[in-house]
Design an enzyme around this catalytic site. Structure first.
Site, short mmCIF file in Angstrom:
data_model
loop_
_atom_site.label_atom_id
_atom_site.label_comp_id
_atom_site.label_asym_id
_atom_site.label_seq_id
_atom_site.Cartn_x
_atom_site.Cartn_y
_atom_site.Cartn_z
N GLU A 405 0.83 -1.20 0.00
CA GLU A 405 0.00 0.00 0.00
C GLU A 405 0.86 1.25 0.00
O GLU A 405 0.57 2.23 -0.69
CB GLU A 405 -0.93 0.00 1.22
N HIS A 533 5.97 7.51 9.06
CA HIS A 533 6.90 6.99 8.06
C HIS A 533 8.37 7.10 8.50
O HIS A 533 9.27 7.21 7.66
CB HIS A 533 6.70 7.66 6.71
#
Length: 765
Positions: A405, A533
């Site tokens: 994803e 992230h």
């Protein structure tokens, strides 16, 4: 890919005359039949749902997260596959018929990275390295951590003057143009935020930039928000946001197989023809690495709202700072692994209710995506337990754990593209989640499911306040509302609005490409931070600064599982079109108001130019460029769109009357064969909102009511073909697009009217 830094997604905006609801102290049980159920089937369904909601365990959620986030598991890594196989084993243990589906995709990994200040200040080379933290036991797994980079940046070795472009959005370039600043031949420095990151190099390239550096400013997710990690949840000075910059304007998924599944024998484009790679090289850096670059930039002082949180004067440039940017990747193919588990339907096995969350992460990914994935696992376990107790869903239930994803919704997209014909025939609903945290229920999705999801939310208890999650979301929106009118409507509208689904997670291929009705669910708004992230998004961070007791993970399982069960078991699929027509009417009004506003603004600007307002107002000691006159746009013909909305309102009212008739007398008419025919029509209702050719120049985005914007990425735009033609000042194209959307709405109205007639027949009236 995911952006979890959005506000609550429920937003009630339109008065419907419903009564004010009293403040809840607990979740109430309304014995009226569930929408789409007879009295008898509703009673049975409520009993099974209550049994299900007692099953999800915070202890299990914690254990799942500790296992899945124990090591970095980016695409192609050993632990990514290991996690997929572990999830597969869990699905089988829970009683699902499960398998892996493998796809082969283009996935670049970093080989050379360099950001070097070569002129305009002391020589400086960016570290681009996140240091481990003593308190955080998994932050030191450097051998397995993928370096900081932006996937799908093209290779490049460029040197040029540095220009600071704020967030790097079209409106920022309008400011630069007004100040006489060009980025042609320059390297741009943009800060993260306000859009998906891939928009920043895209817009920079359109203006002639030769390279792009994206940094995290402390005003956005660093020390301006509070204590930085490990003392607090915010981004430390060396923290870097990895992420994809794949150009999603035309399509999502594997860059080499646009529109078709990336199976072993798929026909692939050569990399040189891959349309979704960036046009200029891109790298992300920390705010520690960004500060020397910003300090070296000269030129005009940046506008006040462009200034970030660093203790410096922000200037625009260009120069005297000159930067050397080098980006080279290993352009290899990687196998990815989707985990698919099924519970067969008992009476309507050819109708599918699908649930998904991705399992890959940029590094350890405890928040993104494991916090959502563990909730999905507990849902699957809970439904498996019900099957053992004798529950048999009417429709087939499919649970999916997607891979890849993060680089571009690839695992879900390739699965959808591979199974597109079956999905168009059989898929009733797709429900997506991603990262999850504490706070308010966030619902987004297809507007025909607005009433349905509101009803589910009324039956789930918020772990902190003991209100229903619906009531807490409503009260939060009232507190956030900025006008008396907005607060009044939030209090009086029966259902809270669903936000449109954009492009930020795995719902995108279902709704944008396949036309499958879709929902996005999750909780958030109370936990904040800056580890998105980075290597610090891990079990330590999550269990210290987020939903550390996993009660909101349990709540997400309860919402997700209840939604799956209620759709899978309904006699009449619980699509409702009154809210849908209401929302579409609002969207059309917004587009028409935007067109009128554009006309007024251009007329006002032309008048100011004629009067000399700009020249008189600008500082003679600074450089300013006076705007030029524009042609005033014509009055556009939106009559077909207005007529289509009226037809939609009429057919939706007819359908609701038919639903009320068939539900009368305990809903015995719901057993009619005609109801089965109506269900088949309802399955196709979202498909009717798509066109085979898609949006202009964007074949993959087939939905005509909502799609991610060309310059937003995550965020959706309503009636995008019309809206974006207006934004680009293509007046004729906007009028033509309005006619096309009107035809789509007319076809939808015809389907709804036909369904209403069939239901009335079932009711014997």
């Amino acid at each position: 890919m995911t952006n979890r830094h959005r506000g609550a997604l429920f937003a009630g905006l339109l008065l419907t005359g419903a009564c004010l609801a009293p403040l809840e102290s607990h979740v109430t049980t309304d014995e009226a039949p569930l929408y789409g159920y007879s009295t008898d089937s509703s009673g049975v369904e409520r009993q099974w749902e209550e049994k299900f909601r007692a099953i999800p365990s915070p202890q299990n959620l914690r254990a799942y997260m500790e296992r899945l986030s124990a090591r970095p598991h980016n695409v192609g890594s050993p632990y990514d596959r290991d996690n997929a196989e572990w999830i597969l084993a869990k699905f089988k243990e829970f009683g699902l018929d499960a398998h892996l589906e493998t796809f082969s995709i283009l996935y670049p990994t970093p080989k050379e990275r360099l950001v070097e200040l070569v002129a305009g200040g002391p020589h400086f080379v960016a570290k681009m390295q996140e240091p481990p933290v003593l308190e955080d036991p998994t932050s030191n797994q450097s051998a397995e951590q993928i370096p900081t980079y932006n996937a799908y940046s093209i290779d490049g070795d460029v040197t040029g003057p540095l220009v600071y472009v704020n967030y790097g959005l079209p409106e920022d370039y309008a400011q630069l143009e007004r100040r006489g600043v060009s980025v042609k031949g320059a390297i741009i420095l943009a800060r993260y935020g306000r859009s998906w990151r891939g928009i920043k190099p895209q817009v920079g390239a359109e203006h002639g930039a030769i390279g792009c550096i994206i940094y995290s400013d402390p005003r956005d997710d660093g020390y301006a928000g509070g204590a930085v990690f490990p003392k607090g949840p915010w981004r430390p000075k060396d923290g870097v946001q990895r992420g994809s910059v794949q150009d999603s304007t035309v399509f999502m998924g594997d860059p080499l197989t646009p529109g078709v599944g990336a199976v072993a024998d798929a026909k692939r484009l050569p990399i040189s023809e891959a349309q979704s790679l960036t046009k200029i090289p891109v790298l992300p850096i920390s705010y520690a690495d960004a500060q020397p670059l910003l300090e070296a930039i000269g030129g005009p002082v940046a506008p006040r709202d462009w200034s970030g949180g660093l203790p410096i004067t922000y200037r625009i440039g260009p120069g005297p700072a000159k930067v050397h940017l080098k980006v080279f990747a290993n352009w290899g193919m990687k196998d990815i692994y989707d985990v698919i588990g099924k519970i067969p339907g008992s009476t309507n096995p050819d109708q599918w209710v699908i649930r998904g969350n991705h399992h890959d992460a940029w590094v350890n990914g405890a928040e993104d995506p494991v916090s959502g994935q563990v909730a999905l696992l507990e849902e699957a376990r809970g439904l498996g337990e019900l099957v053992k107790q004798g529950w048999k869903p009417r429709r087939t239930i499919i649970y999916c754990a997607w891979d890849a994803e993060e680089p571009g919704l690839i695992g879900s997209t390739e699965w959808v593209e591979t199974h597109i014909d079956d999905l168009r025939k059989h898929a009733v609903l797709y429900i997506n989640s991603d990262s999850n945290s504490r706070g308010f229920f966030e619902g987004e999705g297809s507007l025909s499911l607005e009433h349905f999801l509101n009803d589910v939310a009324r039956d789930i208890q918020d772990p902190e306040t003991k209100l229903s999650v619906w009531k807490r979301a409503q009260l939060h929106e009232i507190q956030q509302a900025e006008s008396v009118e907005a607060r009044r409507e939030l209090r009086e509208r029966q259902d809270l609005r669903l936000e449109m689904l954009g492009g930020g997670s795995d719902h995108a291929p279902f709704i944008n490409f396949a036309g499958v009705a879709s929902l996005g669910i999750g909780f958030g708004g109370e936990d904040h931070g800056g580890i998105y992230h980075s290597i610090y998004d891990d079990f330590y961070w999550y269990t210290h600064f987020s939903d550390y007791d996993f009660v909101y993970g349990r709540a997400l399982s309860q919402v997700g599982g209840t939604t799956m069960m209620r759709m899978a078991d309904a006699d009449l699929l619980p699509f409702q079109f009154a809210d849908f027509a209401d929302d579409v009417k609002m969207y059309v009004r917004e587009v028409e108001n935007f067109a009128s506003q554009q006309r007024d603004e251009i007329q006002e600007k032309n008048l100011k130019i004629q009067e000399g307002v700009y020249q008189a107002s600008q500082d003679p000691r600074e450089t300013w460029v006076t705007p030029t006159k524009e042609d005033v746009p014509p009055h556009l013909n939106f009559t077909p769109l207005d007529n289509a909305v009226e037809a939609l309102s009429r057919s939706s009212a007819e359908y609701q009357k038919a639903v009320d008739r068939v539900a009368a007398n305990g809903g015995s008419a719901l057993a009619s064969a005609s109801v089965g025919e109506v269900n088949e029509m309802l399955v196709q209702s979202e498909r009717k909102l798509t066109t085979p050719d898609g949006l202009p120049g964007r074949f993959w985005y087939k939905h005509q009511l909502y799609a991610p914007g060309k310059y937003t990425g995550y965020a959706a735009k309503a009636i995008p073909a019309v809206r974006e033609s207006l934004e680009e000042k293509k007046w004729k194209e906007a009028e033509e697009a309005a006619a096309r959307v009107a035809k789509v709405l007319e076809d939808e109205s015809a389907l709804i009217a036909a369904a209403a007639a069939r239901l009335s027949s079932a009711a014997g009236k």
